[in-house]
Write an enzyme that holds these catalytic residues in place. Structure first.
Site, PDB file in Angstrom:
ATOM      1  N   ASP A 139       0.802  -1.236   0.000  1.00  0.00           N
ATOM      2  CA  ASP A 139       0.000   0.000   0.000  1.00  0.00           C
ATOM      3  C   ASP A 139       0.833   1.283   0.000  1.00  0.00           C
ATOM      4  OD1 ASP A 139       0.656   0.728   2.649  1.00  0.00           O
ATOM      5  OD2 ASP A 139      -1.240   0.095   3.489  1.00  0.00           O
ATOM      6  N   CYS A 231     -22.769  -6.320   2.291  1.00  0.00           N
ATOM      7  CA  CYS A 231     -23.150  -5.431   3.394  1.00  0.00           C
ATOM      8  C   CYS A 231     -24.662  -5.433   3.580  1.00  0.00           C
ATOM      9  CB  CYS A 231     -22.697  -3.990   3.108  1.00  0.00           C
ATOM     10  SG  CYS A 231     -20.948  -3.687   3.422  1.00  0.00           S
ATOM     11  N   CYS A 234     -27.150  -3.025   5.805  1.00  0.00           N
ATOM     12  CA  CYS A 234     -26.513  -2.578   7.042  1.00  0.00           C
ATOM     13  C   CYS A 234     -25.912  -1.180   6.881  1.00  0.00           C
ATOM     14  CB  CYS A 234     -25.422  -3.569   7.438  1.00  0.00           C
ATOM     15  SG  CYS A 234     -24.537  -3.119   8.941  1.00  0.00           S
ATOM     16  N   CYS A 237     -21.526   1.068   9.938  1.00  0.00           N
ATOM     17  CA  CYS A 237     -20.298   1.854   9.769  1.00  0.00           C
ATOM     18  C   CYS A 237     -20.622   3.320   9.486  1.00  0.00           C
ATOM     19  CB  CYS A 237     -19.439   1.270   8.647  1.00  0.00           C
ATOM     20  SG  CYS A 237     -20.180   1.322   7.001  1.00  0.00           S
ATOM     21  N   CYS A 241     -19.816   6.352  12.659  1.00  0.00           N
ATOM     22  CA  CYS A 241     -18.702   7.297  12.535  1.00  0.00           C
ATOM     23  C   CYS A 241     -19.021   8.581  13.302  1.00  0.00           C
ATOM     24  CB  CYS A 241     -18.444   7.611  11.065  1.00  0.00           C
ATOM     25  SG  CYS A 241     -17.129   8.824  10.826  1.00  0.00           S
ATOM     26  N   CYS A 257     -12.311  12.784   8.668  1.00  0.00           N
ATOM     27  CA  CYS A 257     -11.957  11.450   9.151  1.00  0.00           C
ATOM     28  C   CYS A 257     -10.921  11.516  10.274  1.00  0.00           C
ATOM     29  CB  CYS A 257     -11.429  10.622   7.987  1.00  0.00           C
ATOM     30  SG  CYS A 257     -10.844   8.978   8.436  1.00  0.00           S
TER      31      CYS A 257
END
Length: 286
Positions: A139, A231, A234, A237, A241, A257
């Site tokens: 990454d 997902c 749902c 998440c 947050c 973020c």
């Protein structure tokens, strides 16, 4: 050694080196490069200006090799599950403690995984007598790893923008090894339902409580039933947050973020966000 034997040898070696998942796909164009380009054009990268470079290589990873070197034909996608244990609520919610995201509890994972990729590439070169090195990335290069992780069947990209494996969860560190050898490729997840959504529609913000795709992911053991990857409807998440960093499913705004402001950015954390960070000082596991 024929491609079938070499592929099996690579996967056994990856497991022996400590990788939890290893799957292989042919080199091609990244499926979601249009969305990534749009995300960049909207200024989402913030101080992460490195993401703005090498757009052509992110779309076409074959371009990572130039000149007289042999062309890249196979992309080996690997994943390590970094989950160790869950912090007790009394520790996690203690305002006197600074909470660090669990992927950073040990040594720098780049320095741990990169030598393992070199070792895996060395093993392949030993069988094929290739002299040129493969392309090993953890990454830190211009590769859309999550695109390839889904294409290879490592998992699926969830509404939280993470690669999620139906059994391993989203605690995955991704790495890629690109080589010129032609190998036996893993089938992509089998779509049971999939909505093909234009990049600009995702950028504008999708409704959260909608199912945007369900897939079956083939197990390494063909005797086992393939797990469902989705997902569904749902939204945990998105609603969990604390800084409302998600514009919608699959669209994270780093400017809101916790991980961006505590890891990537050098500018002061905006005052309007500070009270929402709680005791998180490096990344976010919510």
């Amino acid at each position: 050694m024929n491609p079938t034997e070499l592929t099996l040898t690579i996967k056994r070696a990856a497991n022996r080196l400590g990788f939890d998942l290893c799957r292989i796909v042919p080199m091609a164009e990244a499926r979601h490069a249009d969305f990534f380009d749009s995300w960049i054009a909207h200024g989402r990268a913030g101080e992460m200006t490195y993401l703005e470079r090498n757009a052509d290589k992110r779309r076409h990873p074959q371009l990572l090799i130039t000149g007289d070197l042999p062309p890249l034909r196979s992309l080996i996608v690997l994943a390590v599950n970094y989950h160790q244990f869950d912090l007790p609520p009394a520790v996690r919610n203690d305002p006197s403690r600074g909470i660090i995201a669990s992927y950073a509890w040990g040594n720098d994972y780049h320095e741990i995984i990169r030598p393992l990729l070199y070792e895996l590439d060395e093993l392949i070169r030993g069988y094929t007598h290739r002299t040129a090195l493969g392309k090993c990335l953890v990454d830190t290069g211009p590769v859309l790893e999550r695109d390839w992780a889904q294409q290879a069947g490592i998992g699926f990209t969830g509404k939280n923008c993470c690669t999620i494996h139906p059994e391993e969860g989203s605690w995955l560190l991704l790495a890629t090894l690109m080589v010129p050898e032609e190998l036996i490729y893993d089938p992509p997840p089998q779509p049971l339902s999939e909505l093909l959504i234009p990049a600009e529609t995702v950028m504008a913000g999708l409704p959260g409580a909608q199912n945007y795709g369900s897939w079956l992911i083939q197990n390494q053991d063909p005797q086992q039933s393939p797990p469902m990857a989705t997902c569904g409807r749902c939204t945990r998440c998105l609603t969990g947050c604390p800084t409302n960093a998600f514009v919608g499913p699959y669209h994270l705004d780093p400017q809101r973020c916790i991980a961006y402001w505590t890891i990537e950015a050098s500018a002061p954390i905006p005052r309007a966000l500070r009270s929402q960070f709680g005791n998180r000082i490096f990344g976010c596991d919510i």
